[in-house]
Design an enzyme around this catalytic site. Structure first.
Site, PDB file in Angstrom:
ATOM      1  N   PHE A 131       0.854  -1.194   0.000  1.00  0.00           N
ATOM      2  CA  PHE A 131       0.000   0.000   0.000  1.00  0.00           C
ATOM      3  C   PHE A 131       0.894   1.249   0.000  1.00  0.00           C
ATOM      4  O   PHE A 131       1.856   1.321   0.770  1.00  0.00           O
ATOM      5  CB  PHE A 131      -0.895  -0.034   1.242  1.00  0.00           C
ATOM      6  CG  PHE A 131      -1.965   1.010   1.249  1.00  0.00           C
ATOM      7  CD1 PHE A 131      -3.130   0.823   0.534  1.00  0.00           C
ATOM      8  CD2 PHE A 131      -1.804   2.191   1.971  1.00  0.00           C
ATOM      9  CE1 PHE A 131      -4.124   1.795   0.540  1.00  0.00           C
ATOM     10  CE2 PHE A 131      -2.798   3.157   1.978  1.00  0.00           C
ATOM     11  CZ  PHE A 131      -3.964   2.956   1.258  1.00  0.00           C
ATOM     12  N   ASP A 203       1.860  -5.033   8.479  1.00  0.00           N
ATOM     13  CA  ASP A 203       0.680  -4.175   8.401  1.00  0.00           C
ATOM     14  C   ASP A 203      -0.549  -5.083   8.264  1.00  0.00           C
ATOM     15  O   ASP A 203      -0.631  -5.882   7.322  1.00  0.00           O
ATOM     16  CB  ASP A 203       0.804  -3.233   7.186  1.00  0.00           C
ATOM     17  CG  ASP A 203      -0.300  -2.172   7.170  1.00  0.00           C
ATOM     18  OD1 ASP A 203      -1.409  -2.478   7.650  1.00  0.00           O
ATOM     19  OD2 ASP A 203      -0.040  -1.061   6.672  1.00  0.00           O
ATOM     20  N   TYR A 228     -10.887   1.065  10.894  1.00  0.00           N
ATOM     21  CA  TYR A 228     -12.085   1.509  10.153  1.00  0.00           C
ATOM     22  C   TYR A 228     -12.446   0.577   9.003  1.00  0.00           C
ATOM     23  O   TYR A 228     -13.424   0.804   8.310  1.00  0.00           O
ATOM     24  CB  TYR A 228     -11.924   2.952   9.654  1.00  0.00           C
ATOM     25  CG  TYR A 228     -10.688   3.236   8.827  1.00  0.00           C
ATOM     26  CD1 TYR A 228     -10.600   2.815   7.503  1.00  0.00           C
ATOM     27  CD2 TYR A 228      -9.621   3.945   9.360  1.00  0.00           C
ATOM     28  CE1 TYR A 228      -9.476   3.078   6.744  1.00  0.00           C
ATOM     29  CE2 TYR A 228      -8.485   4.211   8.616  1.00  0.00           C
ATOM     30  CZ  TYR A 228      -8.415   3.777   7.303  1.00  0.00           C
ATOM     31  OH  TYR A 228      -7.302   4.035   6.558  1.00  0.00           O
ATOM     32  N   LYS A 229     -11.650  -0.472   8.781  1.00  0.00           N
ATOM     33  CA  LYS A 229     -11.966  -1.425   7.710  1.00  0.00           C
ATOM     34  C   LYS A 229     -12.817  -2.549   8.311  1.00  0.00           C
ATOM     35  O   LYS A 229     -13.939  -2.294   8.726  1.00  0.00           O
ATOM     36  CB  LYS A 229     -10.671  -1.891   7.053  1.00  0.00           C
ATOM     37  CG  LYS A 229      -9.977  -0.721   6.317  1.00  0.00           C
ATOM     38  CD  LYS A 229      -8.622  -1.054   5.741  1.00  0.00           C
ATOM     39  CE  LYS A 229      -8.062   0.164   4.989  1.00  0.00           C
ATOM     40  NZ  LYS A 229      -6.645   0.024   4.649  1.00  0.00           N
ATOM     41  N   ARG A 377     -12.685  -4.635  -6.857  1.00  0.00           N
ATOM     42  CA  ARG A 377     -12.531  -5.304  -5.550  1.00  0.00           C
ATOM     43  C   ARG A 377     -13.900  -5.529  -4.934  1.00  0.00           C
ATOM     44  O   ARG A 377     -14.741  -4.633  -4.889  1.00  0.00           O
ATOM     45  CB  ARG A 377     -11.751  -4.415  -4.576  1.00  0.00           C
ATOM     46  CG  ARG A 377     -10.329  -4.150  -4.914  1.00  0.00           C
ATOM     47  CD  ARG A 377      -9.549  -3.660  -3.698  1.00  0.00           C
ATOM     48  NE  ARG A 377     -10.199  -2.551  -2.970  1.00  0.00           N
ATOM     49  CZ  ARG A 377      -9.704  -1.991  -1.883  1.00  0.00           C
ATOM     50  NH1 ARG A 377      -8.575  -2.435  -1.348  1.00  0.00           N
ATOM     51  NH2 ARG A 377     -10.318  -0.986  -1.293  1.00  0.00           N
TER      52      ARG A 377
END
Ligand SMILES: *Cc1c(COP(=O)(O)O)cnc(C)c1O
Length: 418
Positions: A131, A203, A228-229, A377
């Site tokens: 990322f 991560d 928050y995911k 996705r």
């Protein structure tokens, strides 16, 4: 599985032992939400909790709430609730700051540990497909240190054994790739890092709450991740940070703010790091946002990660089978590994016009997202996604592709957030 019917999917929902947990979330009627890997759904309890923090704890309690409402201890208290989901123990994990900032802190700490052991180790090894913020933070830190530190990127995990040399300080990897959904073997790669004298920084942004993680058992040294995911903490909710107990007090980190001081209220002019993981705190926390993280974590305590993983894999398998059976005559190609051991909780397909196809899906109430250059996705959050969601998403995809609806000019225009 041969092209299951919607009725078959509905029967899977009826038999699903986790089905009732969907009720813990406020999801708009008629929407198929497959983007919980980017922004998790809202736990119903979050609205009341937000009102309580704002009206009672802030409005009535005012400054007394730092103690009376437990605001001071929130990073640790939430860390202890999150810990079992990632194989960490109590007192090892903090919920604080952002993933980017936490990564800066743990990378800096890891480099200092290595500087004391073997000063020649100054390279951070990572993947070019990681990322972007992870790579940018590592570059920023290397630039700041200016002592020959650098970021070395590999194009494929197969190149890692060669890339980890006598100059390597840290192996920085994201456990589940944000774009492809491919999952690394944390145990094997942590062991490889250690064998080569490097520390392993993980991560967990796309792992926490979606796949089993065993930080201690798999030999990780440091970890960061988002709430928050899949953890449903709310937009921009504070992130988490974990440090292996053996390394925790080896060094402090350079964002040595007063919350990480041994005695913040002694107001000393010099910094003395707090004991334990508390030294990884920086300054005053975003309490309103932090408090809501608890609403997401509470839901996980109604189940366990093994049950969630089992459902996530079944949802993914069903989705793959349906896309291949119903949309296989279009140029859609599975990007995510089919093997369970190498798959996270999202399934990605490429399509040359993936951007426009996804916009057309979103207009039909099927929310996934797009990652350049051509990846659609679909995130499966086993706490609230249904087997019929997979069916309905594929039916919308089939309709968009068969009709060519994506060709409409309004689906070609690119916005700033996609
Ligand atoms: C989502 C994500 C982030 C986000 O970092 P922020 O600081 O919250 O913006 C970081 N790393 C990975 C791998 C991610 O998937």
């Amino acid at each position: 599985m041969n092209d299951p019917t919607r009725e078959h999917c509905a029967s899977l929902d009826r038999e699903d032992p986790l089905a009732a947990l969907r009720e813990r979330f406020a999801l708009p009627e008629g929407l198929v939400y497959l983007d919980g890997n980017s922004l998790g759904a809202r736990p119903r309890s979050a609205a009341a909790r937000a009102a309580q923090v704002v009206a009672e704890e802030w409005g009535e309690g005012l400054i007394r709430s730092w103690n009376d409402a437990g605001w001071f201890g929130l990073p640790q208290r939430l860390g202890d609730r999150l810990a079992p989901l990632v194989g960490a123990g109590p007192g090892e994990l903090l919920v604080t700051d952002t993933t980017s900032v936490n990564l800066f802190k743990v990378l800096a700490a890891a480099l200092r540990v290595q500087a004391a052991r073997e000063p020649a180790r100054r390279v951070i090894v990572s993947e070019a497909s990681n990322f972007p913020t992870d790579l940018y933070i590592a570059q920023g830190l290397a630039d700041l240190l200016q002592r020959g530190h650098e970021l070395r990127l590999v194009d494929s995990p197969r190149q890692l054994p060669d890339a980890l040399g006598a100059d390597t300080a840290v192996l920085l990897l994201t456990h589940v790739n944000y774009r492809s959904g491919e999952m690394h073997d944390m145990r094997a790669l942590s062991a490889l890092a250690h064998e080569r004298g490097a520390l392993a920084v993980w991560d967990l942004a796309h792992s926490a709450g979606a796949v089993p993680v065993d930080l201690r058992g798999d030999g990780a040294d440091y970890a960061v991740g988002c709430t928050y995911k899949y953890l449903n903490g709310g937009p921009g909710a504070p992130a988490f940070l974990w440090v292996a107990p053996a390394l925790r007090e080896a060094f402090w980190q350079p964002l040595s703010g007063w919350w990480g001081h041994a005695e913040p209220f002694a107001m000393e002019s010099g910094y003395r790091p707090a004991g334990g993981v508390d030294r990884f705190l920086c300054g005053t926390q975003a309490i309103t946002s932090l408090a809501l993280v608890e609403c997401g974590l509470e839901v996980f305590e109604q189940t366990d990660i093994a049950a969630l993983r089992a459902k996530s894999l079944r949802l993914g398998d069903l989705f793959i089978a349906l896309v291949e059976a119903r949309c296989g005559h279009h140029p859609v190609r599975l990007v995510t590994p089919r093997e369970h051991a190498r798959r996270g909780s999202q399934v990605c397909f490429s399509h040359p016009e993936g951007y426009a196809v996804m916009q057309a899906l979103i207009e039909r109430g099927v929310i996934g997202d797009f990652r350049a250059p051509d990846i659609m996705r679909f995130g499966f959050a086993p706490l609230y996604n249904r087997f019929t969601d997979a069916w309905d998403a594929v039916e919308a995809l089939r309709e968009v592709l068969d009709s060519g609806a994506w060709r409409d000019a309004r689906f070609q225009r690119r916005g700033t957030v996609t």
